[in-house]
Design an enzyme around this catalytic site. Structure first.
Site, PDB file in Angstrom:
ATOM      1  N   VAL A 185       2.864  -6.106   0.664  1.00  0.00           N
ATOM      2  CA  VAL A 185       2.569  -5.079  -0.338  1.00  0.00           C
ATOM      3  C   VAL A 185       3.580  -3.936  -0.258  1.00  0.00           C
ATOM      4  O   VAL A 185       4.139  -3.509  -1.262  1.00  0.00           O
ATOM      5  CB  VAL A 185       1.123  -4.553  -0.128  1.00  0.00           C
ATOM      6  CG1 VAL A 185       0.893  -3.267  -0.907  1.00  0.00           C
ATOM      7  CG2 VAL A 185       0.122  -5.618  -0.567  1.00  0.00           C
TER       8      VAL A 185
ATOM      9  N   ARG B 100      -1.261 -16.612   7.690  1.00  0.00           N
ATOM     10  CA  ARG B 100      -2.436 -15.936   8.235  1.00  0.00           C
ATOM     11  C   ARG B 100      -3.719 -16.452   7.587  1.00  0.00           C
ATOM     12  O   ARG B 100      -3.794 -16.573   6.375  1.00  0.00           O
ATOM     13  CB  ARG B 100      -2.311 -14.424   8.036  1.00  0.00           C
ATOM     14  CG  ARG B 100      -1.251 -13.832   8.939  1.00  0.00           C
ATOM     15  CD  ARG B 100      -1.035 -12.390   8.631  1.00  0.00           C
ATOM     16  NE  ARG B 100      -0.486 -12.202   7.307  1.00  0.00           N
ATOM     17  CZ  ARG B 100      -0.273 -11.010   6.759  1.00  0.00           C
ATOM     18  NH1 ARG B 100      -0.579  -9.934   7.429  1.00  0.00           N
ATOM     19  NH2 ARG B 100       0.234 -10.904   5.559  1.00  0.00           N
TER      20      ARG B 100
ATOM     21  N   CYS C 171      -6.760 -11.855   1.900  1.00  0.00           N
ATOM     22  CA  CYS C 171      -7.286 -11.049   0.789  1.00  0.00           C
ATOM     23  C   CYS C 171      -8.604 -11.637   0.299  1.00  0.00           C
ATOM     24  O   CYS C 171      -9.662 -11.163   0.663  1.00  0.00           O
ATOM     25  CB  CYS C 171      -6.275 -10.982  -0.339  1.00  0.00           C
ATOM     26  SG  CYS C 171      -4.847  -9.965   0.067  1.00  0.00           S
TER      27      CYS C 171
ATOM     28  N   THR D 237      -5.676  -4.716   6.444  1.00  0.00           N
ATOM     29  CA  THR D 237      -7.102  -4.439   6.635  1.00  0.00           C
ATOM     30  C   THR D 237      -7.802  -5.774   6.942  1.00  0.00           C
ATOM     31  O   THR D 237      -8.421  -6.370   6.069  1.00  0.00           O
ATOM     32  CB  THR D 237      -7.718  -3.783   5.382  1.00  0.00           C
ATOM     33  OG1 THR D 237      -7.212  -4.431   4.213  1.00  0.00           O
ATOM     34  CG2 THR D 237      -7.403  -2.313   5.299  1.00  0.00           C
TER      35      THR D 237
HETATM   36  N1  LIG Z   1      -0.649  -9.718   0.600  1.00  0.00           N
HETATM   37  C1  LIG Z   1      -1.343  -9.640  -0.516  1.00  0.00           C
HETATM   38  O1  LIG Z   1      -1.406 -10.561  -1.305  1.00  0.00           O
HETATM   39  C2  LIG Z   1      -2.092  -8.392  -0.878  1.00  0.00           C
HETATM   40  C3  LIG Z   1      -2.357  -8.128  -2.238  1.00  0.00           C
HETATM   41  C4  LIG Z   1      -3.054  -6.987  -2.568  1.00  0.00           C
HETATM   42  C5  LIG Z   1      -3.507  -6.134  -1.563  1.00  0.00           C
HETATM   43  N2  LIG Z   1      -3.266  -6.436  -0.249  1.00  0.00           N
HETATM   44  C6  LIG Z   1      -3.747  -5.498   0.763  1.00  0.00           C
HETATM   45  O2  LIG Z   1      -2.650  -4.672   1.142  1.00  0.00           O
HETATM   46  C7  LIG Z   1      -2.746  -4.340   2.532  1.00  0.00           C
HETATM   47  C8  LIG Z   1      -1.472  -4.774   3.240  1.00  0.00           C
HETATM   48  O3  LIG Z   1      -1.371  -6.184   3.160  1.00  0.00           O
HETATM   49  P1  LIG Z   1      -0.006  -6.953   3.436  1.00  0.00           P
HETATM   50  O4  LIG Z   1      -0.210  -8.354   2.983  1.00  0.00           O
HETATM   51  O5  LIG Z   1       1.151  -6.188   2.907  1.00  0.00           O
HETATM   52  O6  LIG Z   1       0.033  -6.903   5.029  1.00  0.00           O
HETATM   53  P2  LIG Z   1       1.255  -7.307   5.966  1.00  0.00           P
HETATM   54  O7  LIG Z   1       0.661  -7.706   7.253  1.00  0.00           O
HETATM   55  O8  LIG Z   1       2.184  -8.215   5.239  1.00  0.00           O
HETATM   56  O9  LIG Z   1       2.044  -5.936   6.164  1.00  0.00           O
HETATM   57  C9  LIG Z   1       1.539  -4.864   6.818  1.00  0.00           C
HETATM   58  C10 LIG Z   1       2.678  -4.161   7.558  1.00  0.00           C
HETATM   59  O10 LIG Z   1       2.108  -2.989   8.127  1.00  0.00           O
HETATM   60  C11 LIG Z   1       2.680  -2.817   9.390  1.00  0.00           C
HETATM   61  N3  LIG Z   1       1.803  -1.970  10.179  1.00  0.00           N
HETATM   62  C12 LIG Z   1       0.655  -2.285  10.826  1.00  0.00           C
HETATM   63  N4  LIG Z   1       0.135  -1.198  11.413  1.00  0.00           N
HETATM   64  C13 LIG Z   1       0.957  -0.169  11.119  1.00  0.00           C
HETATM   65  C14 LIG Z   1       0.953   1.216  11.457  1.00  0.00           C
HETATM   66  N5  LIG Z   1      -0.011   1.734  12.193  1.00  0.00           N
HETATM   67  N6  LIG Z   1       1.964   1.974  11.017  1.00  0.00           N
HETATM   68  C15 LIG Z   1       2.971   1.438  10.266  1.00  0.00           C
HETATM   69  N7  LIG Z   1       3.030   0.147   9.926  1.00  0.00           N
HETATM   70  C16 LIG Z   1       2.032  -0.650  10.346  1.00  0.00           C
HETATM   71  C17 LIG Z   1       2.852  -4.212   9.936  1.00  0.00           C
HETATM   72  O11 LIG Z   1       3.810  -4.254  10.960  1.00  0.00           O
HETATM   73  C18 LIG Z   1       3.257  -4.990   8.684  1.00  0.00           C
HETATM   74  O12 LIG Z   1       4.658  -5.066   8.535  1.00  0.00           O
HETATM   75  C19 LIG Z   1      -4.020  -5.023   3.030  1.00  0.00           C
HETATM   76  O13 LIG Z   1      -5.074  -4.128   2.928  1.00  0.00           O
HETATM   77  C20 LIG Z   1      -4.204  -6.169   2.049  1.00  0.00           C
HETATM   78  O14 LIG Z   1      -5.555  -6.549   1.952  1.00  0.00           O
HETATM   79  C21 LIG Z   1      -2.540  -7.526   0.105  1.00  0.00           C
END
Ligand SMILES: NC(=O)c1ccc[n+]([C@@H]2O[C@H](COP(=O)([O-])OP(=O)(O)OC[C@H]3O[C@@H](n4cnc5c(N)ncnc54)[C@H](O)[C@@H]3O)[C@@H](O)[C@H]2O)c1
Length: 427
Positions: free
Chosen positions: A15, A338, A267, A92
Site C-alpha cells: 500500500v 502471506r 485483507c 494490521t
Molecule cells: N495489500 C493489500 O492488498 C491491501 C489493500 C488495501 C489495504 N491494505 C491494508 O494496508 C495496510 C498495509 O498493508 P500492506 O499490504 O501494504 O502491508 P505490507 O506488509 O506489504 O507493508 C507494510 C510495511 O510496513 C512496514 N512496517 C511495519 N511496521 C512498521 C513501523 N512500525 N514503522 C514503519 N514501517 C513499518 C513493513 O516493514 C512493511 O514494509 C494493512 O492494514 C492492510 O490491511 C492492504
C-alpha cells in the site's frame, strides 16, 4: 493546494510504496520503513512486491530529502522532521487466535509522536475496525508528543483499496474515501488526496464512518465468496458443474458474479475478524461474518479431498502419487505468500501420502521455506505427474502445455476454473 506540503509515508509495502510514489510526482515525500533491506532495495529502484516498476520508481527517487517533488526512502525517523502530513500504511494482522494485532499501528504512532509538531496532520490508511484511529492510535500520538488532538495536531483516515497484481486499477484510478478529525481537516485531507487521485474522492462525515466503510467492503467480499464456496460444495454432491451454474445465473442483471475459491492474504481473510472482534466488544456475536470465515477457511482441506476422490475415480494410486501444485502465492500475478491457503491444500494432500512439488515463478523460495517450511521451485519441473492442481491463476500458467507435464493417466484439477474444457474438474 497552496500550503507548503511535505509528506511522510510510514510503511513502504504493497500500500505505502505506490502511494508514496504517486504523491512524489507532485510533493516532497519521505518514505519511511523500519525494514532496512526494503529501503536499500527501493533506493536502487527495486520493488520486490512488483507493484511499482523500476522506471516509474527511478523517475521520482531522490537521494536526499527535498523541498521539490520526489521520493526519499529512509529508515531514519529524523528524516521525517520537516514533514507536516504523516500517512501511516503499516500492516494490521491478526494473532494466532484471529484477534486484531495493533502492534505495528502502536509502534508507528510512537515514531510519529516523537516528531509531531503543532499543525501536523496524521492520516491512517491501514485497514482497522471503527474506532482504532481515535481510540487506539491518537492516544499514543498524544502521549508521546505531549500535544492534543484538534488543538495542536489533527488526524485523518483514508482507507486503501488497491488490488495487488492488478495493473489496471492502480492507486490513482481508484476513488478514495477520506475523512478528518474535524470538518475542516476532513476538507484538507480530501483536498490532499484529490490533488493526485484522478478517480476522485469521497469525503466521509467522520473517521469512524471511513474506517467502517473499508472493513465492510472486504467483509462483504468474504461473505459472498463463502456463499459460492458453499454452493460449490452442494453442486459437487449433485454432480452439477458450479461454473456452469454461475454462468447461467449471471445472465440476470442483479446477480453478483462471485467465484468459488481459496480466500487467503492479509485483507479479505483477515479484515472480517477486525469487525467481528469489535462487534463482540459491544456484546453482539456476529453470525454471518464468522460463518463466512469458517467456510472459507475450510476450503483448503475440501479441495484436497476432492482431488483425492477424483484420483481414486480415475484409478490413480493416491499413496505415493506425485502431484504438481501450480502456485503458492495467495493470489494471481502477485508474489505475496502471506496467509496463502494453498498451504492448507498442500498439507492435506501430503497427509494422504501424496508427494507434492510446488511450482511458482513469482514466489520467493526463501520466504516460503521460512514461513511454511515448504520447498518451492521457480522453474517448471522436468517431470510427469499423476495429478496437477492449478491453485493460482498466474498468467504464466495459462500458457503451459499441460500434456507435457501429465502422465498417461493423470488428473488436472482447476481450482480457479480458468482452464475450461481441458481440466478434469474445477471447483
Ligand atoms: N495489500 C493489500 O492488498 C491491501 C489493500 C488495501 C489495504 N491494505 C491494508 O494496508 C495496510 C498495509 O498493508 P500492506 O499490504 O501494504 O502491508 P505490507 O506488509 O506489504 O507493508 C507494510 C510495511 O510496513 C512496514 N512496517 C511495519 N511496521 C512498521 C513501523 N512500525 N514503522 C514503519 N514501517 C513499518 C513493513 O516493514 C512493511 O514494509 C494493512 O492494514 C492492510 O490491511 C492492504
Amino acid at each position: 493546494m497552496n500550503e507548503n506540503i511535505k509528506i511522510a509515508v510510514i510503511g513502504l509495502g504493497y500500500v505505502g510504496l505506490p502511494l508514496a510514489r504517486l504523491f512524489a510526482t507532485k510533493y516532497p515525500v519521505v518514505g519511511f520503513d523500519i525494514n532496512e533491506s526494503r529501503v536499500t532495495s527501493l533506493k536502487s529502484g527495486i520493488d520486490s512486491t512488483l507493484e511499482v516498476n523500476q522506471q516509474e520508481l527511478q523517475k521520482v527517487l531522490v537521494d536526499k530529502p527535498t523541498n521539490e517533488y520526489g521520493l526519499f526512502c529512509s529508515s531514519i525517523p529524523a528524516d521525517m522532521l520537516d514533514c507536516n502530513y504523516f500517512i501511516i500504511t503499516v500492516p494490521t494482522p491478526v494473532d494466532r487466535n484471529n484477534r486484531p494485532d495493533l502492534t505495528p499501528l502502536y509502534k508507528s504512532s510512537e515514531t510519529v509522536g516523537k516528531i509531531l509538531k503543532k499543525g501536523d496532520i496524521v492520516i491512517y490508511e491501514s485497514t482497522v475496525y471503527p474506532g482504532v484511529t481515535e481510540e487506539q492510535c491518537v492516544p499514543v500520538l498524544e502521549k508521546v508528543s505531549g500535544l492534543k488532538l484538534n488543538v495542536d495536531f489533527y488526524a485523518g483516515y483514508s482507507p486503501e483499496r488497491i488490488n495487488p497484481g492488478d495493473k489496471e486499477h492502480t492507486v490513482e484510478k481508484i476513488l478514495k474515501v477520506t475523512s478528518g478529525s474535524t470538518p475542516e481537516i476532513g476538507l484538507k485531507v480530501d483536498a490532499l488526496y484529490k490533488s493526485v487521485i484522478t478517480a476522485g474522492t469521497h469525503l466521509a462525515p467522520t473517521i469512524k464512518v471511513a474506517e467502517a466503510a473499508k472493513v465492510i467492503e472486504n467483509s462483504q467480499r468474504d461473505i459472498n465468496i463463502a456463499f459460492v464456496n458453499e454452493l460449490a460444495k452442494i453442486f459437487n454432491l449433485m454432480n452439477i458443474d458450479t461454473q456452469e451454474v454461475l454462468a447461467a445465473a449471471a445472465t440476470k442483471w442483479n446477480f453478483l458474479p462471485f467465484k468459488p475459491g481459496l480466500v487467503g492474504g492479509h485483507c479479505i481473510g483477515v479484515d472480517p475478524y477486525y469487525l467481528a472482534q469489535r462487534a463482540q466488544e459491544f456484546g453482539y456475536h456476529p453470525e454471518i461474518i464468522l460463518a463466512g470465515r469458517r467456510l472459507n477457511d475450510s476450503m483448503g482441506e475440501y479441495i484436497a479431498s476432492q482431488v483425492v476422490k477424483l484420483m481414486i475415480k480415475k484409478g490413480i494410486s493416491v499413496n505415493g502419487a506425485n502431484l504438481l501444485m501450480l502456485g503458492i502465492t495467495f493470489k494471481e500475478n502477485c508474489p505475496d505468500v502471506r496467509n496463502t491457503k494453498i498451504v492448507d491444500v498442500v498439507k492435506s494432500l501430503t497427509e494422504y501420502g501424496i508427494s507434492v512439488t510446488i511450482y511458482d515463478p513469482l514466489a520467493n523460495i526463501k520466504e516460503v521455506q521460512k514461513e511454511y517450511e515448504l520447498k518451492t521451485v521457480n522453474s517448471i519441473p522436468n517431470d510427469k505427474f499423476d495429478a496437477i492442481v492449478l491453485g493460482v491463476a498466474h498468467a504464466e500458467f495459462l500458457k503451459l502445455n499441460f500434456s507435457e507435464l501429465q502422465k498417461d493417466n493423470s488428473l488436472l484439477y482447476d481450482v480457479k476454473g480458468v482452464l475450461g474444457a481441458i481440466a478434469d474438474n474445477r471447483l
